[in-house]
Design a protein around this motif. Structure first.
Motif, PDB file in Angstrom:
ATOM      1  N   LEU A 137      -1.401  -1.258 -14.748  1.00 18.55           N
ATOM      2  CA  LEU A 137      -0.186  -2.038 -14.489  1.00 18.55           C
ATOM      3  C   LEU A 137       0.134  -2.973 -15.645  1.00 18.55           C
ATOM      4  O   LEU A 137       1.304  -3.187 -15.984  1.00 18.55           O
ATOM      5  CB  LEU A 137      -0.345  -2.840 -13.196  1.00 18.55           C
ATOM      6  N   ASN A 143       5.070   5.193  -5.663  1.00 20.94           N
ATOM      7  CA  ASN A 143       5.341   5.127  -7.102  1.00 20.94           C
ATOM      8  C   ASN A 143       4.651   6.275  -7.842  1.00 20.94           C
ATOM      9  O   ASN A 143       3.606   6.774  -7.413  1.00 20.94           O
ATOM     10  CB  ASN A 143       4.869   3.794  -7.671  1.00 20.94           C
ATOM     11  N   PHE A 172       5.630  -5.851  -8.521  1.00 18.92           N
ATOM     12  CA  PHE A 172       5.394  -5.005  -9.688  1.00 18.92           C
ATOM     13  C   PHE A 172       6.037  -5.573 -10.960  1.00 18.92           C
ATOM     14  O   PHE A 172       5.641  -5.200 -12.064  1.00 18.92           O
ATOM     15  CB  PHE A 172       5.926  -3.585  -9.439  1.00 18.92           C
ATOM     16  N   SER A 174       0.830  -1.207   0.000  1.00 13.65           N
ATOM     17  CA  SER A 174       0.000   0.000   0.000  1.00 13.65           C
ATOM     18  C   SER A 174       0.860   1.252   0.000  1.00 13.65           C
ATOM     19  O   SER A 174       0.548   2.241  -0.685  1.00 13.65           O
ATOM     20  CB  SER A 174      -0.930   0.005   1.220  1.00 13.65           C
ATOM     21  N   TRP A 230       2.766   7.536 -11.238  1.00 10.23           N
ATOM     22  CA  TRP A 230       1.946   6.942 -12.288  1.00 10.23           C
ATOM     23  C   TRP A 230       1.704   8.005 -13.363  1.00 10.23           C
ATOM     24  O   TRP A 230       0.866   8.900 -13.192  1.00 10.23           O
ATOM     25  CB  TRP A 230       0.619   6.452 -11.716  1.00 10.23           C
ATOM     26  N   ALA A 234      -1.611   7.220  -8.084  1.00  7.63           N
ATOM     27  CA  ALA A 234      -2.157   5.987  -8.654  1.00  7.63           C
ATOM     28  C   ALA A 234      -3.646   6.146  -8.953  1.00  7.63           C
ATOM     29  O   ALA A 234      -4.334   6.959  -8.323  1.00  7.63           O
ATOM     30  CB  ALA A 234      -1.942   4.830  -7.679  1.00  7.63           C
ATOM     31  N   ARG A 264      -6.305   0.485 -11.609  1.00  8.49           N
ATOM     32  CA  ARG A 264      -4.891   0.348 -11.260  1.00  8.49           C
ATOM     33  C   ARG A 264      -4.305  -0.911 -11.878  1.00  8.49           C
ATOM     34  O   ARG A 264      -3.220  -0.884 -12.483  1.00  8.49           O
ATOM     35  CB  ARG A 264      -4.757   0.316  -9.735  1.00  8.49           C
ATOM     36  N   TYR A 302       2.475   1.604  -3.533  1.00  8.46           N
ATOM     37  CA  TYR A 302       1.517   2.136  -4.509  1.00  8.46           C
ATOM     38  C   TYR A 302       1.447   3.660  -4.418  1.00  8.46           C
ATOM     39  O   TYR A 302       1.299   4.357  -5.424  1.00  8.46           O
ATOM     40  CB  TYR A 302       0.133   1.531  -4.286  1.00  8.46           C
ATOM     41  N   GLN A 303       1.541   4.188  -3.207  1.00 10.83           N
ATOM     42  CA  GLN A 303       1.498   5.640  -3.012  1.00 10.83           C
ATOM     43  C   GLN A 303       2.813   6.299  -3.413  1.00 10.83           C
ATOM     44  O   GLN A 303       2.822   7.415  -3.940  1.00 10.83           O
ATOM     45  CB  GLN A 303       1.176   5.963  -1.555  1.00 10.83           C
TER      46      GLN A 303
END
Length: 418
Positions: free
Chosen positions: A230, A173, A329, A167, A175, A219, A226, A170-171
């Motif tokens: 990906l 990274n 990932f 979690s 996008w 994201a 999402r 995800y924040q």
């Protein structure tokens, strides 16, 4: 009748007299209160000017003459005066503490010189790019992705393997939805250059870069969107030899003279005091040697493994695999710092970022006399006992395996003796 009338008149006179005295008392008390407030205001003005440094000695004497006048009025005025005096004493202490800090900073700068020598310089790289180079780069990325997947399969089969916090990743990274790109920005691996370029592309200020850029390139909100993104996006990560990254972190954060206290100046002094290095004399400014730094890293990473990742490690030396979760990932664009110019050129062209972002490399001073990373590595790792370096390699082993790096060159530089 006359007697009764006389008594009523006498009562009325008595009432009038009492009312008159009461009115006089009220007026008298109001006057005293007004004079009291005026005296306190005069006292505050005098003491405020005194603390501000704008009063001469005579002015301070005038401020003191107000005090005995205020004493005569009431206990309330004495309480207010004490509050004013207490506020002045607190302000004096704060000002004294600030002056002491400024004096320490001035002494630091006078002793070690102005710290403006710590600089960053961007260099735009221009390559003669061809379709043949694109094909060669595509095949190289496929090979690196294969190494990553094979290593992840072994790590996942290892009993007790740690699972990074997805979690959070995800924040963290970035996008880039308009360019089908996901990027995991790792400290000490070219992330500052990319973050600055992405903010400039979005027309944003570059200060407070990491927090700002995450808000802009966040994201997708829904899990469905999402996952869909990906599958189609180029997933980029930039890495380097883990030992070179540790050396870069040391030269940047431990050798940089920081006169104004922050987390790294505190860390420098703590490492110097806690860990010993018999081969290096203590630094007068409190900076640790590279051996002391690696002793600190060894202890930090041991706590990290023993706590199953709960012990927080600084981002500048946090393992790649924990920071970016490559086994989740499955990054298909693994760029290496050692070949960053070619790797970036391919990524920029494939994601249609070429022309919007320059192929840039940042050269930063590392607070020592070395201009070459290889020269610095030979010197610093040559001071390290091989046994200590082997322990550090063991603690970062997943990074070596997942991204195809070897510690052999650095181990060969290390000392055989303790």
């Amino acid at each position: 009748m006359l007697a009764t009338s006389f008594c009523r008149k006498e009562v009325r006179i008595s009432v009038y007299i009492v009312l008159g005295f009461s009115l006089f008392s009220v007026l008298h008390l109001s006057l005293l209160k007004f004079e009291n407030l005026q005296a306190v205001k005069a006292l505050e003005t005098a003491e405020g000017a005194d603390h501000g440094g704008g009063l001469a000695e005579g002015g301070r004497g005038n401020a003191r003459t107000v005090i005995p006048e205020a004493k005569e009025f009431s206990s309330t005025s004495r309480g207010r005066r004490k509050k004013v005096q207490a506020k002045g004493r607190v302000k004096d202490k704060v000002d004294e503490g600030r002056r002491r800090k400024w004096d320490e900073i001035d002494r630091c700068k006078n002793m070690y010189g102005n710290l403006s020598g710590h600089f960053f310089k961007d260099e735009v790289v221009t390559l003669n790019w061809t379709e043949e180079r694109s094909q060669a780069q595509r095949e190289l990325f496929q090979q690196r992705a294969k190494v990553l997947l094979e290593a992840c399969a072994k790590v996942d089969d290892t009993e007790g393997a740690l699972k990074p916090p997805l979690s959070v990743i995800y924040q963290n990274n970035l996008w880039l939805k308009d360019h089908d790109l996901i990027y995991c920005p790792i400290n000490k691996v070219g992330s500052t250059t990319w973050i600055t370029s992405l903010l400039q592309m979005a027309g944003q200020e570059t200060n407070h870069g990491r927090g700002r850029v995450r808000k802009i390139y966040s994201a997708p909100l829904s899990i469905r969107n999402r996952n869909s993104f990906l599958k189609k996006a180029m997933r980029m990560i930039i890495v380097r030899n883990p030992l070179d990254r540790l050396l870069s972190g040391y030269r940047d954060k431990m050798l940089h003279l920081i006169c104004k206290e922050n987390q790294f100046s505190v860390m420098q002094k703590m490492i110097s005091a806690r860990y010993s290095d018999p081969d290096t004399p203590p630094d007068p400014s409190g900076r640790p040697s590279f051996r002391q730094f690696l002793l600190f890293i060894r202890e930090e990473m041991e706590k990290f493994w023993q706590s199953h990742g709960q012990h927080e490690v600084n981002n500048h030396w946090k393992p790649f695999w924990w920071y970016c979760a490559p086994c989740h990932f499955e990054y298909n664009a693994v760029a290496h710092m050692e070949s960053l110019s070619e790797d970036q050129e391919y990524i920029l062209r494939e994601t249609k970022l070429s022309g919007k972002i320059n192929n840039t490399r940042t050269h930063s001073s590392k607070n020592d006399n070395f201009t070459s990373t290889h020269e610095a590595a030979r010197w610093y790792f040559g001071q390290i006992p091989r046994s200590l370096l082997e322990e550090v390699v063991r603690l970062y082993q997943p990074d070596f395996d997942i991204f195809g790096y070897s510690p052999d060159y650095h181990l060969a530089l290390a000392k055989d003796k303790q």
